[in-house]
Design an enzyme around this catalytic site. Structure first.
Site, PDB file in Angstrom:
ATOM      1  N   GLN A  82       9.859 -21.177   4.863  1.00  0.00           N
ATOM      2  CA  GLN A  82       8.550 -20.521   4.895  1.00  0.00           C
ATOM      3  C   GLN A  82       8.353 -19.761   6.199  1.00  0.00           C
ATOM      4  O   GLN A  82       7.825 -18.640   6.206  1.00  0.00           O
ATOM      5  CB  GLN A  82       7.446 -21.564   4.725  1.00  0.00           C
ATOM      6  CG  GLN A  82       6.035 -21.019   4.827  1.00  0.00           C
ATOM      7  CD  GLN A  82       5.467 -21.009   6.244  1.00  0.00           C
ATOM      8  OE1 GLN A  82       6.017 -21.635   7.138  1.00  0.00           O
ATOM      9  NE2 GLN A  82       4.392 -20.296   6.442  1.00  0.00           N
ATOM     10  N   LYS A  92      -4.729 -25.561   4.785  1.00  0.00           N
ATOM     11  CA  LYS A  92      -3.777 -24.651   5.435  1.00  0.00           C
ATOM     12  C   LYS A  92      -3.623 -24.971   6.913  1.00  0.00           C
ATOM     13  O   LYS A  92      -2.508 -25.041   7.429  1.00  0.00           O
ATOM     14  CB  LYS A  92      -4.229 -23.201   5.241  1.00  0.00           C
ATOM     15  CG  LYS A  92      -3.159 -22.174   5.630  1.00  0.00           C
ATOM     16  CD  LYS A  92      -3.179 -21.764   7.092  1.00  0.00           C
ATOM     17  CE  LYS A  92      -4.348 -20.848   7.386  1.00  0.00           C
ATOM     18  NZ  LYS A  92      -4.276 -20.317   8.794  1.00  0.00           N
ATOM     19  N   PHE A 104       7.598 -15.911   6.418  1.00  0.00           N
ATOM     20  CA  PHE A 104       6.355 -15.448   7.040  1.00  0.00           C
ATOM     21  C   PHE A 104       6.655 -14.414   8.120  1.00  0.00           C
ATOM     22  O   PHE A 104       6.035 -13.340   8.159  1.00  0.00           O
ATOM     23  CB  PHE A 104       5.609 -16.643   7.647  1.00  0.00           C
ATOM     24  CG  PHE A 104       4.466 -16.272   8.550  1.00  0.00           C
ATOM     25  CD1 PHE A 104       3.201 -16.026   8.031  1.00  0.00           C
ATOM     26  CD2 PHE A 104       4.648 -16.174   9.932  1.00  0.00           C
ATOM     27  CE1 PHE A 104       2.144 -15.672   8.859  1.00  0.00           C
ATOM     28  CE2 PHE A 104       3.599 -15.829  10.763  1.00  0.00           C
ATOM     29  CZ  PHE A 104       2.345 -15.581  10.228  1.00  0.00           C
TER      30      PHE A 104
END
Length: 323
Positions: free
Chosen positions: A313, A255, A317
């Site tokens: 993304q 990540k 987010f």
């Protein structure tokens, strides 16, 4: 002072309130200044959403209120950073991106804020209504291209931290270990060099607030300072190979590696699987939930648009975190 050479930049004269030295200070350092017309940027710009969306931890706010506003979009605050050795202040007001710097910052900002990205075209490729709604809510938020080493350090520190605390710890690292750069009557701190953090003690780094992450930062800094593993060893590799290479740093898992790839190295297909995105996968994209990080990453990357999945993304987010 000089006019920016960036195609959309215009010279902006200095505001007196921003140029007068405090009593007793020495001579002012040279200040260049200019503007960039936001309407000329493909898809516009929301500077606050860009810099207060959990992507970047090299910028500070002159008023000290980073992540303090109820609405993290559309603000007019001054932000500052030291980028490529140059101090720069920037704010968005009245349809312009106004900047002051120790250099002609037009090209610098165009690069670091990715002002050439065609946001309208990217938004048009939103893969579903959920992502499209995020684009509608935060239009003008751009991905950034931050310097490699401070981005690496920030995301090593990000584990089990809220974004505001990450920002605070990085600001304290700059204050304690970064070189100072004068801009007019102001002084800003650069991000620490690998050598500066490699020679700090673990106790000193814990005192900054890094906790158990302190030895990771120190050991990774030493790796970069010694040339054991550097940016050059990662850039240009195919995406998954680049992610694997980054996990060679101490404290870097998949990540964190994806965050560095997306927010520093320009791998726009990277989708960091943090708590928010894993929650979105479970609730909205369950078919993408696979046995491990790599397989889930491939599935959600494809679902979110492939080569530009990182942009979608980031909007998702920010929408989930602030909603």
């Amino acid at each position: 002072m000089s006019q920016s050479t960036a195609p959309s930049a215009k010279y902006l004269g200095p505001a007196a309130s921003d140029r007068q030295p405090s009593p007793g200070t020495g001579p002012l350092s040279a200040v260049d200044a200019g503007t960039i017309e936001v309407a000329a940027l493909p898809g516009g710009l929301d500077l606050q959403a860009t810099l207060e969306s959990g992507q970047s931890y090299v910028w500070g706010r002159d008023d000290g209120a980073l992540y303090a506003d109820d609405d993290l979009a559309g603000g007019e605050a001054w932000y500052h950073a030291v980028l490529d050795g140059e101090a720069v202040r920037v704010r968005q007001r009245d349809g312009r991106l106004e900047w002051e710097s120790t250099t002609d910052a037009g090209p610098l900002l165009a690069d670091r804020l990715r002002l050439g990205d065609d946001l309208e075209a990217i938004a048009a490729g939103a893969p579903d209504d959920l992502v499209a709604a995020a684009w509608d809510a935060f239009g003008g938020m751009r991905l950034i291209r931050d310097p490699f080493f401070p981005t690496l350090v920030a995301f090593i520190c990000s584990a089990q931290m809220q974004v505001a605390r990450i920002a605070d710890t990085q600001a304290e690292l700059r204050r304690r270990y970064g070189e100072t750069v004068a801009l007019g009557d102001r002084t800003y701190h650069a991000s620490p060099t690998p050598e500066a953090l490699a020679t700090a003690t673990e106790a000193e780094l814990r005192d900054v607030g890094l906790g158990y992450r302190a030895p990771y930062v120190r050991e990774t800094a030493a790796m970069v300072a010694d040339g054991e593993l550097t940016r050059a060893d990662v850039v240009g590799l195919p995406y998954e190979d680049a992610r694997e290479a980054l996990t060679g740093f101490v404290g870097v898992g998949d990540k964190v590696a994806d965050c560095v790839l997306l927010f520093s190295l320009g791998y726009l297909e990277a989708v960091p699987l943090d708590t928010w995105i894993r929650g979105a996968v479970a609730e909205h994209y369950p078919a993408c939930d696979r046995a491990n990080y790599a397989e889930t990453s491939r599935a959600i990357r494809k679902r979110l648009g492939g080569d530009l999945a990182g942009y979608h993304q980031t909007y998702l987010f920010h929408s989930l975190r602030t909603g």
